[in-house]
Structures are given as C-alpha cells and as structure tokens.
Design a protein around this motif. Structure first.
Motif, PDB file in Angstrom:
ATOM      1  N   GLU A  41      49.992 -26.127  13.975  1.00 37.62           N
ATOM      2  CA  GLU A  41      50.388 -26.240  15.380  1.00 37.62           C
ATOM      3  C   GLU A  41      49.614 -27.308  16.144  1.00 37.62           C
ATOM      4  OE1 GLU A  41      50.747 -22.426  17.328  1.00 37.62           O
ATOM      5  OE2 GLU A  41      51.519 -21.489  15.493  1.00 37.62           O
ATOM      6  N   LEU A  42      48.642 -27.911  15.485  1.00 37.17           N
ATOM      7  CA  LEU A  42      47.880 -28.997  16.108  1.00 37.17           C
ATOM      8  C   LEU A  42      48.494 -30.370  15.842  1.00 37.17           C
ATOM      9  CD1 LEU A  42      44.202 -27.917  15.339  1.00 37.17           C
ATOM     10  CD2 LEU A  42      45.212 -28.179  17.624  1.00 37.17           C
ATOM     11  N   SER A  43      49.645 -30.417  15.172  1.00 37.52           N
ATOM     12  CA  SER A  43      50.204 -31.702  14.747  1.00 37.52           C
ATOM     13  C   SER A  43      50.366 -32.686  15.902  1.00 37.52           C
ATOM     14  CB  SER A  43      51.543 -31.481  14.038  1.00 37.52           C
ATOM     15  OG  SER A  43      52.450 -30.806  14.884  1.00 37.52           O
ATOM     16  N   SER A  44      50.825 -32.206  17.063  1.00 40.13           N
ATOM     17  CA  SER A  44      50.991 -33.117  18.198  1.00 40.13           C
ATOM     18  C   SER A  44      49.641 -33.582  18.742  1.00 40.13           C
ATOM     19  CB  SER A  44      51.802 -32.450  19.304  1.00 40.13           C
ATOM     20  OG  SER A  44      51.159 -31.278  19.768  1.00 40.13           O
ATOM     21  N   SER A  45      48.633 -32.724  18.671  1.00 39.98           N
ATOM     22  CA  SER A  45      47.291 -33.118  19.130  1.00 39.98           C
ATOM     23  C   SER A  45      46.702 -34.201  18.242  1.00 39.98           C
ATOM     24  CB  SER A  45      46.360 -31.904  19.151  1.00 39.98           C
ATOM     25  OG  SER A  45      46.759 -30.970  20.130  1.00 39.98           O
ATOM     26  N   PHE A  46      47.010 -34.155  16.956  1.00 36.62           N
ATOM     27  CA  PHE A  46      46.474 -35.164  16.041  1.00 36.62           C
ATOM     28  C   PHE A  46      46.964 -36.567  16.394  1.00 36.62           C
ATOM     29  CE2 PHE A  46      46.370 -31.570  12.729  1.00 36.62           C
ATOM     30  CZ  PHE A  46      45.086 -31.205  13.111  1.00 36.62           C
ATOM     31  N   ASP A  47      48.080 -36.640  17.121  1.00 31.55           N
ATOM     32  CA  ASP A  47      48.582 -37.952  17.545  1.00 31.55           C
ATOM     33  C   ASP A  47      47.631 -38.627  18.537  1.00 31.55           C
ATOM     34  OD1 ASP A  47      50.820 -37.744  15.955  1.00 31.55           O
ATOM     35  OD2 ASP A  47      52.077 -36.889  17.540  1.00 31.55           O
ATOM     36  N   LEU A  48      46.732 -37.838  19.118  1.00 26.81           N
ATOM     37  CA  LEU A  48      45.742 -38.412  20.035  1.00 26.81           C
ATOM     38  C   LEU A  48      44.649 -39.163  19.285  1.00 26.81           C
ATOM     39  CD1 LEU A  48      45.332 -35.418  22.512  1.00 26.81           C
ATOM     40  CD2 LEU A  48      46.681 -37.504  22.856  1.00 26.81           C
ATOM     41  N   PHE A  49      44.482 -38.839  18.008  1.00 27.52           N
ATOM     42  CA  PHE A  49      43.511 -39.566  17.193  1.00 27.52           C
ATOM     43  C   PHE A  49      44.040 -40.972  16.899  1.00 27.52           C
ATOM     44  CE2 PHE A  49      41.937 -35.406  15.150  1.00 27.52           C
ATOM     45  CZ  PHE A  49      40.753 -35.408  15.883  1.00 27.52           C
ATOM     46  N   ASN A  50      43.126 -41.928  16.850  1.00 25.47           N
ATOM     47  CA  ASN A  50      43.444 -43.222  16.262  1.00 25.47           C
ATOM     48  C   ASN A  50      43.244 -43.043  14.761  1.00 25.47           C
ATOM     49  OD1 ASN A  50      43.119 -45.845  15.104  1.00 25.47           O
ATOM     50  ND2 ASN A  50      42.755 -46.666  17.146  1.00 25.47           N
ATOM     51  N   LYS A  51      44.344 -42.778  14.044  1.00 21.60           N
ATOM     52  CA  LYS A  51      44.258 -42.312  12.664  1.00 21.60           C
ATOM     53  C   LYS A  51      44.424 -43.443  11.654  1.00 21.60           C
ATOM     54  CE  LYS A  51      47.698 -39.557  13.417  1.00 21.60           C
ATOM     55  NZ  LYS A  51      48.784 -38.567  13.249  1.00 21.60           N
ATOM     56  N   THR A  52      43.858 -43.234  10.482  1.00 22.39           N
ATOM     57  CA  THR A  52      44.155 -44.084   9.340  1.00 22.39           C
ATOM     58  C   THR A  52      45.482 -43.631   8.733  1.00 22.39           C
ATOM     59  OG1 THR A  52      42.969 -42.614   7.827  1.00 22.39           O
ATOM     60  CG2 THR A  52      41.707 -44.406   8.833  1.00 22.39           C
ATOM     61  N   GLU A  53      46.053 -44.460   7.880  1.00 22.26           N
ATOM     62  CA  GLU A  53      47.324 -44.107   7.246  1.00 22.26           C
ATOM     63  C   GLU A  53      47.185 -42.921   6.307  1.00 22.26           C
ATOM     64  OE1 GLU A  53      49.122 -47.404   5.319  1.00 22.26           O
ATOM     65  OE2 GLU A  53      49.562 -48.485   7.184  1.00 22.26           O
ATOM     66  N   ASP A  54      45.975 -42.685   5.814  1.00 24.67           N
ATOM     67  CA  ASP A  54      45.777 -41.581   4.870  1.00 24.67           C
ATOM     68  C   ASP A  54      45.157 -40.352   5.547  1.00 24.67           C
ATOM     69  OD1 ASP A  54      43.252 -42.590   5.343  1.00 24.67           O
ATOM     70  OD2 ASP A  54      42.707 -42.833   3.237  1.00 24.67           O
ATOM     71  N   PHE A  55      45.325 -40.232   6.860  1.00 22.05           N
ATOM     72  CA  PHE A  55      44.776 -39.089   7.606  1.00 22.05           C
ATOM     73  C   PHE A  55      45.334 -37.780   7.064  1.00 22.05           C
ATOM     74  CE2 PHE A  55      45.365 -35.878  10.925  1.00 22.05           C
ATOM     75  CZ  PHE A  55      44.070 -35.747  11.410  1.00 22.05           C
ATOM     76  N   ILE A  56      44.445 -36.783   6.928  1.00 17.75           N
ATOM     77  CA  ILE A  56      44.860 -35.442   6.520  1.00 17.75           C
ATOM     78  C   ILE A  56      44.125 -34.410   7.376  1.00 17.75           C
ATOM     79  CG2 ILE A  56      45.568 -35.900   4.144  1.00 17.75           C
ATOM     80  CD1 ILE A  56      42.751 -35.135   3.245  1.00 17.75           C
TER      81      ILE A  56
END
Length: 327
Positions: A139-154
C-alpha cells in the motif's frame, strides 16, 4: 484465542508512519538514487524497523574504516554490503504509538508461547504480523514515487529469523527482482545449463568445481561463479540437491582424502574429510555398495584413531538410523 492486538489499527499506524517518513525524506537533498526500502522485522519479539538506502548512502558507509577496504565481492551482489539492511544509512525516527504496539504484540506473543507447547497459536500470530507488514509495503506504492529511485529499486519485508529473501517475492515482481539481483538470474541460468547434461556429468562438474573452490584453484568456472557472488557452500548445495546419484563420487573423494591421496594433479593438497562427510550427511541416502565403502572408511579411521570417524558414523546413521543408531 482472540488476538488482543487490533491488527487493523496496527497496520494503519505503521502505514501512516511510513508515509510520513517517506514524505519527510523526499524533501531532503539526500533523496537521490534510492535503491531499496525495507521493513525490517523481529517477528518473534515485536520489532519493526523502517530502513532505506541510496547509492550515496552506500558510498558514505564505504568511507568507514571497517568497510573502506572491502572488495567488490563484499560490497555488491545479494550477499554484499549494498543489500545488508542493517548497514543502510537511513532509518525512521522513533514513533511512540508504534513502539507501544510493538511491545504489546511481543507481550501477547510471549503469552501464546507459554500456553501452547506446540506453538501453533504463536505461529499463526506471527504469520498475521508478517502478512500485515507485506500489506503495508504493497500500500506504500504511491509513496515510493516520492523517492528519486534507481531503475532497480525494490521494496520488501525481511524477518531476522528467516532467509533474506523469504518474503521478497510477496512485494517484488520477478522482473524487478532480477534487475536488483542480476547475478541471481545469471546463476539460475548457469545451473540450468549444467542440468541439461547427463546426471554423472553434472555430478563430476559440481564435485570438481567444489574441490577447485576449496583448493583455491582459479579455473574458468570458479572465476565465473565468484563473479556471481557464489561460494563453495553454494556448490555443495548443488551436490546435495542431486542427492543419491552424487553419493558414489563423493564417497570416492572421501576415500582419497582419508587415505591421504592428492586431490589435485598439480600438487599435494590436504583436505578435511568433513567437506565430503557433510554432503553425505545432508543427502542421507546410499546404495549398499557405498554403505560398505563407508564402513571400510570407518574401520580405517578407527584403526588410526582418526577423530573424523565420528562424522563417518553420522553419515551411516543419516542413511539408516535403525541399522546404524550410534552416529
């Protein structure tokens, strides 16, 4: 027994805490190249730790004296420092309400262990706890969009008493898993290639490679496997997985070691019998011919007062505990 913890409230408290934690971090300049978010749990005690890391965070950790001389082998890969959750640079601030719920959970679990010798209620309680954590990550999937993520983010859940990947596939797709751990996919492909060979060729390959690891012989296959962050115990696992068909070859190697024969064509190399004995114990099966060979080995070890005789006895007990009960 009724659960005395309101898991819905527990979940919402943790979810909100994680959302707030991510939102606060997202405002900071450190929010760059985040590659992992983990809920790190102690399910048997009642602990929840929220941790995440970035490439800059990893680089910072590598400046510490205890890590700065680490080789790439110890930094990267699924066993490396990069994915060592306890070494992540970033973690959440203490949340009093969540802390209280953790303590309540642990207290109830202690009561369940005390009242149930079989541990069935306690295990169900732990499963409910872990399921809750997995739901929170989902349920945190939308919150993870706030991260500046790498392509291999898990993002996933770990539990201290389980293997690191026990729950990862609950929240990480196979495609993303292989992006984060390409060496795992490469090793699976390597094993698949070997598995297409006749069974005796498979045994010979893994046995020879196992010894090459043990004697530090840098063969092409050893070096290829090291690049995939694999070690001698990974090779041992392949022999154990093959099972009974591997036993004659491993017994032959044990005979050579016990009789102090060279296992290398180039030089004399002394190996511990345990490297074979442990495989045979784990397989726990053998034909009568191999049992007789093991009895011959055991007799020789007893005659020379070899302390390794007890482990050969353990092999026989693993194979047939009724016939050989004293291992």
């Amino acid at each position: 027994m009724e659960y005395t913890i309101d898991f819905d409230h527990y979940k919402q408290t943790l979810l909100k805490h994680c959302q707030n934690t991510i939102e606060e971090f997202a405002k900071k300049p450190e929010n760059q190249n985040v590659y992992s978010f983990v809920i790190d749990a102690e399910a048997t005690y009642g602990g929840i730790y929220v941790r995440w890391n970035s490439l800059d965070g990893l680089a910072h950790t590598l400046t510490f004296d205890c890590y700065k001389n680490y080789s790439d082998e110890r930094v990267y890969g699924f066993r490396g420092l990069k994915h060592s959750v306890g070494d992540f640079r970033f973690e959440d601030a203490k949340n009093e309400e969540l802390w209280d719920l953790n303590n309540q959970y642990g207290a109830v679990l202690d009561q369940l262990w005390d009242k149930d010798d079989e541990g069935e209620e306690g295990n169900r309680y732990i499963k409910k706890f872990m399921d809750m954590l997995i739901e929170v990550v989902d349920e945190l999937s939308s919150s993870f969009d706030l991260f500046n993520k790498t392509e291999d983010f898990i993002a996933y859940v770990v539990e201290h008493d389980e293997e690191w990947d026990a729950f990862i596939h609950k929240t990480v797709s196979k495609e993303q898993f292989y992006k984060a751990y390409p060496e795992i996919q490469a090793y699976e492909e390597f094993k698949a290639d070997i598995s297409r060979r006749p069974i005796q060729e498979q045994v010979d390959f893994w046995c020879r490679t196992y010894i090459d690891f043990k004697i530090e012989n840098p063969t092409e296959h050893v070096m290829a496997l090291k690049k995939l962050f694999r070690y001698d115990f990974d090779i041992k696992d392949q022999l154990v997985a093959i099972g009974k068909p591997a036993v004659p070859t491993v017994v032959t190697l044990l005979e050579k070691i016990v009789n102090d024969q060279s296992t290398s064509t180039d030089e004399k190399v002394n190996l511990d019998p345990w490297i074979c004995q442990s495989i045979l114990i784990d397989i726990g099966a053998a034909d009568e011919d191999d049992i007789q060979r093991l009895l011959t080995i055991l007799a020789s070890q007893r005659e020379s007062n070899d302390s390794n005789a007890s482990n050969t006895e353990r092999i026989l007990t693993a194979i047939d505990p009724v016939r050989f009960p004293n291992g």
